[in-house]
Write a protein that holds these residues in place. Structure first.
Motif, PDB file in Angstrom:
ATOM      1  N   MET A   1       0.850  -1.186   0.000  1.00 18.25           N
ATOM      2  CA  MET A   1       0.000   0.000   0.000  1.00 18.25           C
ATOM      3  C   MET A   1       0.894   1.246   0.000  1.00 18.25           C
ATOM      4  O   MET A   1       2.078   1.163   0.350  1.00 18.25           O
ATOM      5  CB  MET A   1      -0.865   0.031   1.275  1.00 18.25           C
ATOM      6  CG  MET A   1      -1.696  -1.221   1.480  1.00 18.25           C
ATOM      7  SD  MET A   1      -3.148  -1.275   0.425  1.00 18.25           S
ATOM      8  CE  MET A   1      -4.063  -2.591   1.239  1.00 18.25           C
ATOM      9  N   ASP A   2       0.329   2.405  -0.315  1.00 17.55           N
ATOM     10  CA  ASP A   2       1.091   3.651  -0.253  1.00 17.55           C
ATOM     11  C   ASP A   2       1.701   3.807   1.131  1.00 17.55           C
ATOM     12  O   ASP A   2       1.040   3.502   2.135  1.00 17.55           O
ATOM     13  CB  ASP A   2       0.171   4.857  -0.525  1.00 17.55           C
ATOM     14  CG  ASP A   2      -0.114   5.003  -2.009  1.00 17.55           C
ATOM     15  OD1 ASP A   2       0.835   4.866  -2.804  1.00 17.55           O
ATOM     16  OD2 ASP A   2      -1.284   5.221  -2.358  1.00 17.55           O
ATOM     17  N   THR A   3       2.904   4.289   1.178  1.00 15.85           N
ATOM     18  CA  THR A   3       3.742   4.460   2.384  1.00 15.85           C
ATOM     19  C   THR A   3       4.221   3.117   2.970  1.00 15.85           C
ATOM     20  O   THR A   3       4.838   3.096   4.029  1.00 15.85           O
ATOM     21  CB  THR A   3       3.081   5.270   3.540  1.00 15.85           C
ATOM     22  OG1 THR A   3       2.109   4.437   4.204  1.00 15.85           O
ATOM     23  CG2 THR A   3       2.441   6.547   3.090  1.00 15.85           C
TER      24      THR A   3
ATOM     25  N   ASN B   1       9.867  -1.502  -8.449  1.00 14.12           N
ATOM     26  CA  ASN B   1       9.055  -0.685  -7.551  1.00 14.12           C
ATOM     27  C   ASN B   1       7.649  -0.674  -8.154  1.00 14.12           C
ATOM     28  O   ASN B   1       7.388   0.051  -9.104  1.00 14.12           O
ATOM     29  CB  ASN B   1       9.663   0.723  -7.506  1.00 14.12           C
ATOM     30  CG  ASN B   1       8.943   1.634  -6.540  1.00 14.12           C
ATOM     31  OD1 ASN B   1       7.839   1.337  -6.093  1.00 14.12           O
ATOM     32  ND2 ASN B   1       9.550   2.766  -6.234  1.00 14.12           N
ATOM     33  N   ARG B   2       6.780  -1.506  -7.632  1.00 14.07           N
ATOM     34  CA  ARG B   2       5.533  -1.937  -8.269  1.00 14.07           C
ATOM     35  C   ARG B   2       5.909  -2.835  -9.446  1.00 14.07           C
ATOM     36  O   ARG B   2       7.071  -2.902  -9.828  1.00 14.07           O
ATOM     37  CB  ARG B   2       4.646  -0.784  -8.742  1.00 14.07           C
ATOM     38  CG  ARG B   2       4.307   0.198  -7.627  1.00 14.07           C
ATOM     39  CD  ARG B   2       3.325   1.254  -8.146  1.00 14.07           C
ATOM     40  NE  ARG B   2       3.139   2.317  -7.173  1.00 14.07           N
ATOM     41  CZ  ARG B   2       2.220   2.292  -6.221  1.00 14.07           C
ATOM     42  NH1 ARG B   2       1.407   1.256  -6.099  1.00 14.07           N
ATOM     43  NH2 ARG B   2       2.091   3.294  -5.383  1.00 14.07           N
ATOM     44  N   SER B   3       4.914  -3.488 -10.036  1.00 12.61           N
ATOM     45  CA  SER B   3       5.265  -4.548 -10.981  1.00 12.61           C
ATOM     46  C   SER B   3       4.036  -4.931 -11.801  1.00 12.61           C
ATOM     47  O   SER B   3       3.027  -4.210 -11.792  1.00 12.61           O
ATOM     48  CB  SER B   3       5.732  -5.770 -10.187  1.00 12.61           C
ATOM     49  OG  SER B   3       4.624  -6.267  -9.420  1.00 12.61           O
TER      50      SER B   3
ATOM     51  N   ALA C   1      -4.931  12.047  -3.836  1.00 13.68           N
ATOM     52  CA  ALA C   1      -5.323  10.742  -4.394  1.00 13.68           C
ATOM     53  C   ALA C   1      -4.933   9.612  -3.441  1.00 13.68           C
ATOM     54  O   ALA C   1      -5.663   8.626  -3.297  1.00 13.68           O
ATOM     55  CB  ALA C   1      -4.669  10.542  -5.754  1.00 13.68           C
ATOM     56  N   ASP C   2      -3.765   9.767  -2.782  1.00  9.87           N
ATOM     57  CA  ASP C   2      -3.325   8.723  -1.853  1.00  9.87           C
ATOM     58  C   ASP C   2      -4.319   8.565  -0.697  1.00  9.87           C
ATOM     59  O   ASP C   2      -4.629   7.450  -0.270  1.00  9.87           O
ATOM     60  CB  ASP C   2      -1.930   9.034  -1.297  1.00  9.87           C
ATOM     61  CG  ASP C   2      -0.843   8.829  -2.356  1.00  9.87           C
ATOM     62  OD1 ASP C   2      -1.142   8.226  -3.398  1.00  9.87           O
ATOM     63  OD2 ASP C   2       0.292   9.289  -2.120  1.00  9.87           O
ATOM     64  N   TYR C   3      -4.811   9.705  -0.182  1.00 10.59           N
ATOM     65  CA  TYR C   3      -5.815   9.638   0.895  1.00 10.59           C
ATOM     66  C   TYR C   3      -7.092   8.969   0.382  1.00 10.59           C
ATOM     67  O   TYR C   3      -7.715   8.166   1.061  1.00 10.59           O
ATOM     68  CB  TYR C   3      -6.153  11.047   1.407  1.00 10.59           C
ATOM     69  CG  TYR C   3      -5.111  11.635   2.338  1.00 10.59           C
ATOM     70  CD1 TYR C   3      -5.184  11.427   3.717  1.00 10.59           C
ATOM     71  CD2 TYR C   3      -4.059  12.386   1.840  1.00 10.59           C
ATOM     72  CE1 TYR C   3      -4.224  11.974   4.572  1.00 10.59           C
ATOM     73  CE2 TYR C   3      -3.103  12.931   2.686  1.00 10.59           C
ATOM     74  CZ  TYR C   3      -3.195  12.722   4.050  1.00 10.59           C
ATOM     75  OH  TYR C   3      -2.250  13.247   4.890  1.00 10.59           O
TER      76      TYR C   3
HETATM   77 MG    MG Z   1       2.102   7.139  -4.599  1.00 13.92          MG
END
Ligand code: MG
Ligand code: AMP
Length: 276
Positions: free
Chosen positions: A67-69, A123-125, A197-199
């Protein structure tokens, strides 16, 4: 128990993320206590990566998802920072371009796969294509639901080319994510990272969990395993991943190639006079 066993998703087993403690710390209480071991592993990583390069027969692909962070950037800094940049590459996967979308979803991934002797960190895939794509219905169900099998077949193909694949899901709690967002808000050097967007993606947290659980359950194979890494503590995340990568590389029995020149001849011919 070794973290590679403890955190590996057993092939075919259904993963339930809520049953896995994201704040797990193992035998150490804090970073200070673990620091020496973490540093030792980083030194080993450096040597092993050099050996992988010299050996030249196989490659290593590390996939990071979360997830983000969740700590993808921090993990890259930790693992790659220990290695010689000449033998490694980081590839980030963002929203596909028009050209990428005109191809099958694995096209851009395959091009980034590491050649023999090299390490690549994603970094992601390709897993985004069964995660964000599924959560936001970017393609029909009939399309994304086929992708688990396509991914397994694709990864098998890489493994047949002696690419070793280690996939890490950085497991943080929803509360920890909010805490990290807040830290960004309060730290002038991190504010640039904030996006609304992340929130907003937090509204879809449960959908992401379901999508991750399917990806982890269906695509953890003997040859390309997933590991669920407790990542609420950044130092523990680095510790566990460092250890798993070291252990895997140590198990490869890599060797430096024998010199293809006659060393005695070289000694006699070019060094004897100087040493005499
Ligand atoms: Mg991001
Ligand atoms: P970041 O890694 O924070 O720079 O963000 C990259 C963004 O690209 C994330 O929101 C990802 O979900 C998104 N992304 C990555 N791969 C895909 C994909 N295959 N389809 C749609 N969005 C993607």
């Amino acid at each position: 128990m070794k973290y590679s066993n403890q955190f590996k998703v057993v092939s075919g087993k259904k993963v339930r993320l809520k049953d896995i403690d994201s704040a797990f710390k193992g035998k150490h209480e804090n970073h200070k206590e673990a620091a020496e071991e973490i540093e030792e592993d980083r030194k080993k990583l450096r040597k092993l990566q050099e050996l992988l390069y010299a050996h030249g027969q196989c490659s290593l692909l590390i996939c990071l998802q979360g997830m983000d962070t969740g700590g993808k950037d921090g993990t890259i800094d930790h693992i790659l920072g220990a290695m010689n940049p000449q033998g490694c590459r980081v590839v980030g996967f963002k929203q596909p371009s028009a050209e990428e979308l005109a191809h099958d979803f694995l096209w851009r991934i395959h091009q980034a796969a590491p050649p023999r002797g090299q390490v690549a960190i994603f970094n992601r895939s390709h897993y985004e294509d069964v995660l964000v794509v599924r959560v936001h219905n970017l393609v029909p169900h009939a399309v994304w639901s086929q992708r688990y099998d396509l991914i397994n077949a694709f990864e098998q193909g890489l493994v047949a080319h002696d690419t070793h694949i280690l996939k890490f899901y950085l497991h943080i709690s929803k509360e920890e994510q909010l805490k990290r967002f807040k830290e960004r808000l309060d730290d002038a050097t991190k504010q640039w990272k904030i996006s609304e967007a992340d929130y907003k993606e937090r509204y879809f947290w449960d959908d992401y969990v379901a999508a991750y659980e399917d990806a982890l359950s269906r695509c953890s194979t003997e040859v390309a395993p997933w590991f669920v890494i407790p990542a609420d503590h950044k130092w523990f995340r680095n510790f566990a991943i460092g250890q798993i990568v070291v252990e895997h590389l140590e198990g490869l029995n890599m060797k430096r190639p024998k010199p293809n020149v006659d060393l005695e001849h070289i000694r006699r011919e070019y060094h004897a006079a100087k040493e005499a």
